[in-house]
Structures are given as structure tokens and as C-alpha cells.
Motif scaffolding. Structure first.
Motif, PDB file in Angstrom:
ATOM      1  N   PHE A   1       3.272  54.784  84.063  1.00 33.65           N
ATOM      2  CA  PHE A   1       4.491  54.150  84.559  1.00 33.65           C
ATOM      3  C   PHE A   1       5.488  54.100  83.414  1.00 33.65           C
ATOM      4  O   PHE A   1       5.222  53.475  82.386  1.00 33.65           O
ATOM      5  CB  PHE A   1       4.202  52.732  85.072  1.00 33.65           C
ATOM      6  N   TYR A   2       6.632  54.776  83.594  1.00 33.06           N
ATOM      7  CA  TYR A   2       7.649  54.860  82.553  1.00 33.06           C
ATOM      8  C   TYR A   2       8.971  54.179  82.921  1.00 33.06           C
ATOM      9  O   TYR A   2       9.895  54.198  82.138  1.00 33.06           O
ATOM     10  CB  TYR A   2       7.953  56.322  82.219  1.00 33.06           C
ATOM     11  N   LEU A   3       9.065  53.597  84.089  1.00 30.26           N
ATOM     12  CA  LEU A   3      10.345  53.070  84.575  1.00 30.26           C
ATOM     13  C   LEU A   3      10.545  51.597  84.215  1.00 30.26           C
ATOM     14  O   LEU A   3      10.928  50.784  85.055  1.00 30.26           O
ATOM     15  CB  LEU A   3      10.452  53.279  86.088  1.00 30.26           C
ATOM     16  N   LEU A   4      10.307  51.263  82.967  1.00 33.71           N
ATOM     17  CA  LEU A   4      10.399  49.871  82.525  1.00 33.71           C
ATOM     18  C   LEU A   4      11.780  49.285  82.708  1.00 33.71           C
ATOM     19  O   LEU A   4      11.923  48.149  83.152  1.00 33.71           O
ATOM     20  CB  LEU A   4      10.004  49.750  81.049  1.00 33.71           C
ATOM     21  N   ARG A   5      12.800  50.038  82.357  1.00 32.50           N
ATOM     22  CA  ARG A   5      14.167  49.517  82.482  1.00 32.50           C
ATOM     23  C   ARG A   5      14.489  49.177  83.928  1.00 32.50           C
ATOM     24  O   ARG A   5      15.030  48.107  84.216  1.00 32.50           O
ATOM     25  CB  ARG A   5      15.168  50.533  81.935  1.00 32.50           C
ATOM     26  N   GLY A   6      14.155  50.058  84.829  1.00 33.15           N
ATOM     27  CA  GLY A   6      14.403  49.792  86.239  1.00 33.15           C
ATOM     28  C   GLY A   6      13.580  48.626  86.760  1.00 33.15           C
ATOM     29  O   GLY A   6      14.069  47.803  87.538  1.00 33.15           O
ATOM     30  N   ALA A   7      12.339  48.532  86.306  1.00 33.53           N
ATOM     31  CA  ALA A   7      11.451  47.467  86.770  1.00 33.53           C
ATOM     32  C   ALA A   7      11.880  46.097  86.259  1.00 33.53           C
ATOM     33  O   ALA A   7      11.620  45.083  86.910  1.00 33.53           O
ATOM     34  CB  ALA A   7      10.018  47.754  86.353  1.00 33.53           C
ATOM     35  N   ARG A   8      12.543  46.054  85.114  1.00 34.64           N
ATOM     36  CA  ARG A   8      13.032  44.762  84.612  1.00 34.64           C
ATOM     37  C   ARG A   8      14.087  44.192  85.561  1.00 34.64           C
ATOM     38  O   ARG A   8      14.162  42.988  85.747  1.00 34.64           O
ATOM     39  CB  ARG A   8      13.597  44.907  83.204  1.00 34.64           C
ATOM     40  N   ASP A   9      14.872  45.078  86.166  1.00 33.98           N
ATOM     41  CA  ASP A   9      15.879  44.647  87.139  1.00 33.98           C
ATOM     42  C   ASP A   9      15.305  44.513  88.540  1.00 33.98           C
ATOM     43  O   ASP A   9      15.742  43.671  89.319  1.00 33.98           O
ATOM     44  CB  ASP A   9      17.044  45.644  87.168  1.00 33.98           C
ATOM     45  N   GLU A  10      14.342  45.359  88.848  1.00 33.17           N
ATOM     46  CA  GLU A  10      13.747  45.370  90.187  1.00 33.17           C
ATOM     47  C   GLU A  10      12.229  45.540  90.070  1.00 33.17           C
ATOM     48  O   GLU A  10      11.709  46.659  90.131  1.00 33.17           O
ATOM     49  CB  GLU A  10      14.353  46.524  91.009  1.00 33.17           C
ATOM     50  N   PRO A  11      11.490  44.445  89.912  1.00 32.22           N
ATOM     51  CA  PRO A  11      10.039  44.516  89.730  1.00 32.22           C
ATOM     52  C   PRO A  11       9.287  45.222  90.862  1.00 32.22           C
ATOM     53  O   PRO A  11       8.164  45.675  90.661  1.00 32.22           O
ATOM     54  CB  PRO A  11       9.616  43.049  89.623  1.00 32.22           C
ATOM     55  N   ALA A  12       9.904  45.355  92.021  1.00 32.85           N
ATOM     56  CA  ALA A  12       9.249  46.057  93.132  1.00 32.85           C
ATOM     57  C   ALA A  12       8.939  47.504  92.778  1.00 32.85           C
ATOM     58  O   ALA A  12       7.998  48.088  93.314  1.00 32.85           O
ATOM     59  CB  ALA A  12      10.123  45.990  94.385  1.00 32.85           C
ATOM     60  N   ILE A  13       9.709  48.091  91.863  1.00 32.79           N
ATOM     61  CA  ILE A  13       9.439  49.464  91.405  1.00 32.79           C
ATOM     62  C   ILE A  13       8.052  49.516  90.769  1.00 32.79           C
ATOM     63  O   ILE A  13       7.251  50.421  91.039  1.00 32.79           O
ATOM     64  CB  ILE A  13      10.511  49.925  90.389  1.00 32.79           C
ATOM     65  N   PHE A  14       7.740  48.537  89.940  1.00 35.61           N
ATOM     66  CA  PHE A  14       6.418  48.461  89.302  1.00 35.61           C
ATOM     67  C   PHE A  14       5.335  48.197  90.343  1.00 35.61           C
ATOM     68  O   PHE A  14       4.282  48.836  90.325  1.00 35.61           O
ATOM     69  CB  PHE A  14       6.416  47.358  88.246  1.00 35.61           C
ATOM     70  N   ARG A  15       5.601  47.283  91.275  1.00 37.35           N
ATOM     71  CA  ARG A  15       4.615  46.946  92.310  1.00 37.35           C
ATOM     72  C   ARG A  15       4.242  48.168  93.136  1.00 37.35           C
ATOM     73  O   ARG A  15       3.064  48.394  93.419  1.00 37.35           O
ATOM     74  CB  ARG A  15       5.187  45.845  93.220  1.00 37.35           C
ATOM     75  N   ARG A  16       5.244  48.969  93.507  1.00 34.72           N
ATOM     76  CA  ARG A  16       4.967  50.182  94.295  1.00 34.72           C
ATOM     77  C   ARG A  16       4.093  51.153  93.501  1.00 34.72           C
ATOM     78  O   ARG A  16       3.148  51.731  94.042  1.00 34.72           O
ATOM     79  CB  ARG A  16       6.266  50.853  94.728  1.00 34.72           C
ATOM     80  N   TRP A  17       4.386  51.323  92.207  1.00 34.58           N
ATOM     81  CA  TRP A  17       3.569  52.202  91.366  1.00 34.58           C
ATOM     82  C   TRP A  17       2.140  51.658  91.284  1.00 34.58           C
ATOM     83  O   TRP A  17       1.168  52.420  91.401  1.00 34.58           O
ATOM     84  CB  TRP A  17       4.181  52.295  89.963  1.00 34.58           C
ATOM     85  N   LEU A  18       2.009  50.348  91.086  1.00 33.52           N
ATOM     86  CA  LEU A  18       0.702  49.713  90.960  1.00 33.52           C
ATOM     87  C   LEU A  18      -0.140  49.936  92.219  1.00 33.52           C
ATOM     88  O   LEU A  18      -1.322  50.276  92.141  1.00 33.52           O
ATOM     89  CB  LEU A  18       0.902  48.218  90.700  1.00 33.52           C
ATOM     90  N   GLU A  19       0.484  49.783  93.372  1.00 35.24           N
ATOM     91  CA  GLU A  19      -0.235  49.993  94.634  1.00 35.24           C
ATOM     92  C   GLU A  19      -0.607  51.459  94.829  1.00 35.24           C
ATOM     93  O   GLU A  19      -1.691  51.775  95.318  1.00 35.24           O
ATOM     94  CB  GLU A  19       0.610  49.492  95.803  1.00 35.24           C
ATOM     95  N   ARG A  20       0.279  52.366  94.449  1.00 29.56           N
ATOM     96  CA  ARG A  20       0.033  53.805  94.624  1.00 29.56           C
ATOM     97  C   ARG A  20      -1.058  54.313  93.672  1.00 29.56           C
ATOM     98  O   ARG A  20      -1.963  55.034  94.081  1.00 29.56           O
ATOM     99  CB  ARG A  20       1.326  54.589  94.405  1.00 29.56           C
ATOM    100  N   GLU A  21      -0.984  53.919  92.390  1.00 31.26           N
ATOM    101  CA  GLU A  21      -1.913  54.444  91.389  1.00 31.26           C
ATOM    102  C   GLU A  21      -3.220  53.660  91.298  1.00 31.26           C
ATOM    103  O   GLU A  21      -4.233  54.191  90.853  1.00 31.26           O
ATOM    104  CB  GLU A  21      -1.233  54.498  90.018  1.00 31.26           C
ATOM    105  N   ASN A  22      -3.187  52.384  91.686  1.00 24.99           N
ATOM    106  CA  ASN A  22      -4.372  51.525  91.722  1.00 24.99           C
ATOM    107  C   ASN A  22      -5.184  51.523  90.412  1.00 24.99           C
ATOM    108  O   ASN A  22      -6.392  51.723  90.423  1.00 24.99           O
ATOM    109  CB  ASN A  22      -5.260  51.929  92.903  1.00 24.99           C
TER     110      ASN A  22
END
Length: 166
Positions: A54-75
Motif C-alpha cells: 500500500f503506497y497511497l499514504l497521502r490519499g489515505a490521510r485525507d480519506e482513510p477509506a482508501i486504506f480500508r479498501r486495500w486492507l479488505e482486498r489484500e487481507n
């Protein structure tokens, strides 16, 4: 070497699908050493157990759902990261870090002693840099050396509550 060793430690602790959470800008600053270490370690795993980073830290800081979607997809079951905010994102997603996804700090610090991870011994790195400068002064050297030299200060694992058996 640091990320490779952290990934291998995660496997030793019984994790099946560790993943890297890192800002690409930081990885580029260190010539891809974090991602390269993880990719080398992943080669020992079956393809089905290789989680994408997961490399989208900047985007996830503004929108944590980006991280959540990655977490669910990659498990992943363990995350290797430099950022303490990842713990909050996991907790906000309703995932108990202590039970579902474990956390490994790639730059362990005294201010978060409960984290497990790699102590890079930055104080010793600083001492080595000062010794190098003193050596240059004693040898009457100035400017950028014609042949760059490097001193490696190895990291060590620090147990913590963010991993099992920690």
C-alpha cells in the motif's frame, strides 16, 4: 536489508501474509530499499500469499477509506510500516490490531515502546557520521569524495505488543 529482515521476522512469528504500508516518496528517497526487501522476501512465498504493498499514504490521510479498501482486498495479517497512524486506521476500520492485523514498525522509536519492530539505532548512525567527518578532517579531505563510502549500522528486532509473542 531492514525490510527484508522485518518481513522474515513476521514469517518466523507465524504470519502468512505480511504487507508493506509505505509512502512511495520515502521508498524512492532510499532507492527502493523498503519495497525491494519486501519483494525479495515474498519470493519465498507462494503467489497466493503475496500481498500487494500500500503506497497511497497521502490519499489515505485525507480519506482513510482508501486504506480500508486495500486492507479488505489484500487481507494481510501483518503490516510493515513507518507510520503510527496505521494503527488508528485499523482501529477506525473496526479491526482489532491485537487480533486480526498485527503491526511492525520499520523505524522503532522510544516514544512508542509497545510497538514491535526494527530499531535502526539512529544514535549509532549519527556517531558513525561524525567519525567519518572527523576522519576526513584528519586526512585533510574536503568536498564530496570521488568514490562514495558507506557505513552500515545493522538494525535489531524489538519485541512489542503489536505482534503475537512480542
Amino acid at each position: 536489508m531492514l525490510a527484508l529482515r522485518a518481513f522474515q521476522k513476521a514469517l518466523e512469528l507465524g504470519y502468512k501474509r505480511p504487507a508493506l504500508v509505505l509512502d512511495q516518496v520515502i521508498d524512492r528517497l532510499v532507492d527502493g530499499r523498503f519495497s525491494a526487501g519486501v519483494q525479495i522476501a515474498q519470493q519465498a512465498l507462494p503467489v497466493a500469499r503475496r500481498a500487494k504493498a500500500f503506497y497511497l499514504l497521502r490519499g489515505a490521510r485525507d480519506e482513510p477509506a482508501i486504506f480500508r479498501r486495500w486492507l479488505e482486498r489484500e487481507n494481510p495479517d501483518a503490516l510493515l510500516t513507518l507510520y503510527n497512524v496505521v494503527r488508528r486506521w485499523i482501529e477506525d476500520a473496526g479491526i482489532l490490531a491485537s487480533r486480526h492485523v498485527r503491526l511492525i514498525q520499520l523505524e522503532w522509536r522510544d516514544d512508542s515502546p509497545d510497538w514491535a519492530g526494527m530499531n535502526q539505532h539512529n544514535d549509532v548512525v549519527g556517531e558513525a557520521a561524525v567519525e567519518m567527518v572527523i576522519g576526513m578532517i584528519h586526512n585533510n579531505e574536503c568536498g564530496i569524495p570521488g568514490f562514495p563510502r558507506a557505513t552500515l549500522v545493522g538494525s535489531t528486532w524489538v519485541d512489542g505488543t503489536t505482534v503475537r509473542n512480542g
